[in-house]
Design an enzyme around this catalytic site. Structure first.
Site: not given
Ligand code: PMT
Length: 406
Positions: A214, A279, A283, A327
């Site tokens: 991504n 991070a 998914d 996040f």
């Molecule tokens: O890296 P940059 O270019 O500075 O950009 C920053 C960012 C946009 C990446 C950052 O601010 C951000 O939003 N990071 C989380 C991105 C994300 O994966 O979001 P999500 O809504 O898909 O996931 C929700 C949370 O679950 C996140 O904290 C993620 O780390 C976590 N996760 C997701 C999938 C997984 N298998 N395990 C997880 O723990």
């Protein structure tokens, strides 16, 4: 700035050994007294004579040296040193340190030393990424060994990646800051707290040359790591592949896939007070990784994907887990999706950002966050990611400390 500090410098075998000459010069320029131990392999890369001329002291190589006072250099030097720095630290010396091997002067000194110990790893990127090297390193970190770097970039072997020894100026600066910080460390808000931060994207392999990833650059997570370090925390940064230099004063663990990040975070969870998940973890990951390059044949191919393990959700299932900040990256309906994740993943806080817009979010120097916790929320308006990171760390500090009172 390092006046009268007695630095014992260990040089192990690697091409970066030539940089140790500059490191000695910088330490001496800053007032330190430097004594040097070299492995036999190190002498293949730089001569003891060069090192001796720069340090102004005789060089120690042999474990059994009849010329040394009482014949026990390892004890004498270990007692003498205020700080022991191994730069470059090869994969071999890191492995020997972790397993308590003492078959030369440098590895024996590690066992005998009671002062703070720093290592500046340097090796080929594949050797650095190898699971056994990462296991050895994280075990040493748990035992209190402090790491500086390595950096990312082009390597002497022609490859590119993590494994370059941090530049001598940055190592010297790190030591200077470490010793000046010791004085005012106790007054910082995150003093004595261990914070783990994830940053950057993951890569999910399709075949040996292709992957799904991504747009995350790692800038947000790295800025949070810098802000946490400034606030006095001991920081572990778990990073996906990015082209940023690791902040100094933190343990940096490089991973590639969601599964590797899951392992890196979960295995360290018990040892941290706070986890911040910045991070962008995949998914879904390909159900199967082709051993060979997928050939161009059919007009259409279907890719079977399977859900990755959710790091945050698994972490908050642990009986004892850190205060957890997730996040949420969303293109729409930001607040609703973020609140769902706060609840479903059992988080203490969530920082939501809009992504896929012209400014902010992925791969941008700026960002805006809407941060939620149980019964509260605050908007941090669009600004530089360093500023947003400092505001977020302030907020997390307040919420974490208030959670301890309940
Ligand atoms: O890296 P940059 O270019 O500075 O950009 C920053 C960012 C946009 C990446 C950052 O601010 C951000 O939003 N990071 C989380 C991105 C994300 O994966 O979001 P999500 O809504 O898909 O996931 C929700 C949370 O679950 C996140 O904290 C993620 O780390 C976590 N996760 C997701 C999938 C997984 N298998 N395990 C997880 O723990």
């Amino acid at each position: 700035m390092l006046i009268n500090l007695k630095i014992l410098l260990g040089i192990s075998g690697g091409i970066a050994a030539y940089k140790s000459a500059e490191l000695i010069r910088l330490f001496k320029k800053n007032g330190a007294d430097v004594r040097v131990v070299m492995t036999h392999n190190a002498t293949q890369f730089i001569t003891p004579l060069t090192i001796q001329a720069l340090s102004g002291n005789s060089i120690h190589i042999e474990l059994f040296d009849a010329g040394a006072d009482n014949g026990m250099d390892h004890i004498n030097l270990a007692r003498w040193a205020d700080v022991f720095i191994i730069a470059p630290a090869s994969a071999n010396i890191i492995a020997k340190m972790n397993h308590g091997l003492a078959d030369d002067l440098l590895s024996t000194l590690y066992l005998a030393a009671t002062c703070p110990i720093f290592i500046a790893p340097a090796m080929n990127q594949a050797m650095w990424s190898k699971a056994v090297t990462q296991t050895n390193l994280s075990s040493l970190q748990k035992q209190g060994v402090l790491t500086i770097g390595p950096d990312q970039g082009s390597q002497a072997c022609g490859e590119t990646g993590f494994g370059r020894m941090t530049e001598p100026t940055a190592i010297c600066q790190h030591i200077i800051e470490h010793y000046s910080q010791d004085n005012d460390k106790a007054n910082k808000p995150l003093h004595n707290l261990k914070i783990m931060i994830s940053a950057g994207p993951t890569r999910e392999a399709l075949d040996p040359i292709r992957y799904i990833t991504n747009r995350s650059s790692g800038k947000m997570g790295y800025a949070i790591a810098e802000a946490a370090i400034k606030a006095g925390a001991d920081v572990t940064l778990i990073t996906g592949p990015v082209s940023l230099s690791a902040p100094s004063h933190c343990a940096c663990i490089a991973v590639e896939s969601a599964a590797e990040m899951h392992e890196a975070v979960l295995s360290r969870a018990h040892d941290h007070h706070i986890y911040i998940a910045a991070a962008a973890v995949a998914d879904y990951s390909p159900a199967q990784v082709n051993a060979c390059k997928i050939k161009k044949q059919a007009d259409n191919i279907n890719l079977a994907l399977i859900k990755t393990k959710d790091i945050l959700a698994d972490l908050t299932q642990l009986q004892k887990h850190p205060f957890t900040v997730g996040f949420a990256a969303e293109t729409n309906d930001l607040a609703n999706y973020a609140l769902d994740k706060l609840k479903n993943k059992n988080l203490d806080m969530i920082a939501a950002n809009l992504v896929g817009t012209a400014v902010g979010g992925f791969d941008s120097d700026v960002n805006a966050l809407h941060v939620f916790w149980n019964n509260g929320d605050i908007v941090l308006p669009m600004s530089d990611k360093n500023i947003i990171a400092a505001q977020l760390i302030d907020l997390i500090t307040t919420r974490y400390k208030s959670s301890l009172q309940h």
